[in-house]
Enzyme design. Structure first.
Site, PDB file in Angstrom:
ATOM      1  CG  ASN A   9     -30.422  11.981  29.026  1.00  0.00           C
ATOM      2  OD1 ASN A   9     -30.937  11.998  27.907  1.00  0.00           O
ATOM      3  ND2 ASN A   9     -29.273  11.360  29.277  1.00  0.00           N
ATOM      4  CE  LYS A  66     -30.094   7.883  30.273  1.00  0.00           C
ATOM      5  NZ  LYS A  66     -29.380   6.877  31.036  1.00  0.00           N
ATOM      6  CG  HIS A  68     -25.095  10.511  29.042  1.00  0.00           C
ATOM      7  ND1 HIS A  68     -25.042   9.139  29.042  1.00  0.00           N
ATOM      8  CD2 HIS A  68     -25.968  10.864  30.015  1.00  0.00           C
ATOM      9  CE1 HIS A  68     -25.857   8.693  29.999  1.00  0.00           C
ATOM     10  NE2 HIS A  68     -26.434   9.717  30.592  1.00  0.00           N
ATOM     11  CD  GLU A 104     -26.876   6.102  28.554  1.00  0.00           C
ATOM     12  OE1 GLU A 104     -27.543   6.869  27.844  1.00  0.00           O
ATOM     13  OE2 GLU A 104     -27.245   5.745  29.697  1.00  0.00           O
ATOM     14  CD  GLU A 116     -25.833  11.355  34.389  1.00  0.00           C
ATOM     15  OE1 GLU A 116     -27.004  11.383  34.787  1.00  0.00           O
ATOM     16  OE2 GLU A 116     -25.525  11.150  33.212  1.00  0.00           O
ATOM     17  N   GLY A 142     -29.348   3.610  35.323  1.00  0.00           N
ATOM     18  CA  GLY A 142     -30.318   2.625  34.842  1.00  0.00           C
ATOM     19  C   GLY A 142     -30.297   1.310  35.596  1.00  0.00           C
ATOM     20  CB  SER A 180     -30.719   4.634  40.028  1.00  0.00           C
ATOM     21  OG  SER A 180     -30.311   3.690  39.045  1.00  0.00           O
TER      22      SER A 180
HETATM   23  P1  13P Z   1     -31.221   6.808  35.110  1.00  0.00           P
HETATM   24  O1  13P Z   1     -31.858   7.919  35.924  1.00  0.00           O
HETATM   25  O2  13P Z   1     -32.180   6.099  34.238  1.00  0.00           O
HETATM   26  O3  13P Z   1     -30.377   5.918  35.957  1.00  0.00           O
HETATM   27  O4  13P Z   1     -30.215   7.559  34.086  1.00  0.00           O
HETATM   28  C1  13P Z   1     -29.355   8.534  34.546  1.00  0.00           C
HETATM   29  C2  13P Z   1     -28.752   9.213  33.390  1.00  0.00           C
HETATM   30  O5  13P Z   1     -27.959   8.653  32.662  1.00  0.00           O
HETATM   31  C3  13P Z   1     -29.174  10.605  33.117  1.00  0.00           C
HETATM   32  O6  13P Z   1     -28.354  11.206  32.153  1.00  0.00           O
END
Ligand code: 13P
Length: 248
Positions: free
Chosen positions: A10, A12, A95, A97, A165, A171, A211
């Protein structure tokens, strides 16, 4: 039942035409294992570019989000048909976010998931708890609630992959331990067995996200209910290939 190992990337809201093309060129130059399903999700403006540049048979292209309507006066939204028109075959939904920043509800995420499936996309449905929820010991309740909104209106889960997740791991560099992830994935699968049936629950892939990197991915190797990863930051880097190869 053997579930095919799955690695999602992803991107983002990151990248440019040049950097997205570079990431894909890097993937193209690798000998990727034929048994691993890879799906990358660049930002929507680069979906067509990603489809055009990708030369790997085992790599598919995904949107990061879609709307739950086919077309019309929905400024700024993207329909599953448009995603398909660009040659992409997957979308993410739910997601964290989008759930936390854009305030998408469980029901809205479920509606979008259902509509995307009906329109012929496969879906990576993301779920997971916040740090507060984890501390309050309600991880599985939160995952169950998020999944129930979908299972209430979606009966066929063949084209859904679930991504667990935990928000606190995204992150932060602080991945869940393989043991913690396994325990939660097992709980998620057990819950799904009750709602979508044992057979579908046994077949659905449950990815871990948060992560994941080229090093720690290998540590999840022997975890029976961890069927792959959804990778954020590391999917923008060459180490994404190490994650794809982490089960070899
Ligand atoms: P990170 O791998 O940057 O922690 O993000 C995970 C994520 O949100 C994938 O959708």
């Amino acid at each position: 039942m053997a579930r095919q190992f799955f690695v999602g990337g992803n991107f983002k809201m990151n990248g440019t035409k040049e950097s997205v093309a570079q990431i894909i060129a890097n993937l193209n130059s690798e000998e990727l294992p034929s048994q691993v399903e890879v799906v990358i999700a660049p930002p929507a403006p680069y979906l067509g570019l990603a489809v055009a540049e990708n030369k790997q048979k085992t790599v598919a292209i995904s949107a990061q989000n879609v709307f739950d309507k086919a077309s019309g006066a929905y400024t700024g939204e993207i329909s599953p048909a448009q995603v398909k028109d660009l040659g992409a075959t997957w979308t993410l939904t739910g997601h964290s976010e989008r759930r936390t920043i854009i305030k998408e509800s469980d029901e809205f995420v479920a509606d979008k998931t259902k509509f995307a499936l009906e329109q012929g996309l496969s879906v990576i449905l993301c779920i997971g708890e916040t740090l507060e929820e984890r501390k309050a010991n309600v991880t599985l309740d939160v995952c169950a609630r998020q999944l129930d909104a979908a299972s209430k209106i979606i009966k066929d889960w063949t084209n859904i992959v679930v991504a667990y997740e935990p928000v606190w791991a995204i992150g932060t560099g602080l991945a869940a331990t393989p043991e913690d992830a396994q325990e939660t994935h097992k709980g998620i699968r057990a819950h799904l067995a009750k709602t979508i049936g044992e057979e579908q629950a046994a077949a659905v892939r449950i990815l871990y996200g948060g992560s994941v990197n080229g090093k720690n991915a290998k540590e999840f190797k022997d975890k029976a209910d961890v069927d792959g990863f959804l990778v954020g930051g590391a999917s923008l880097k060459p180490e994404f290939v190490d994650i794809i190869k982490s089960r070899l």
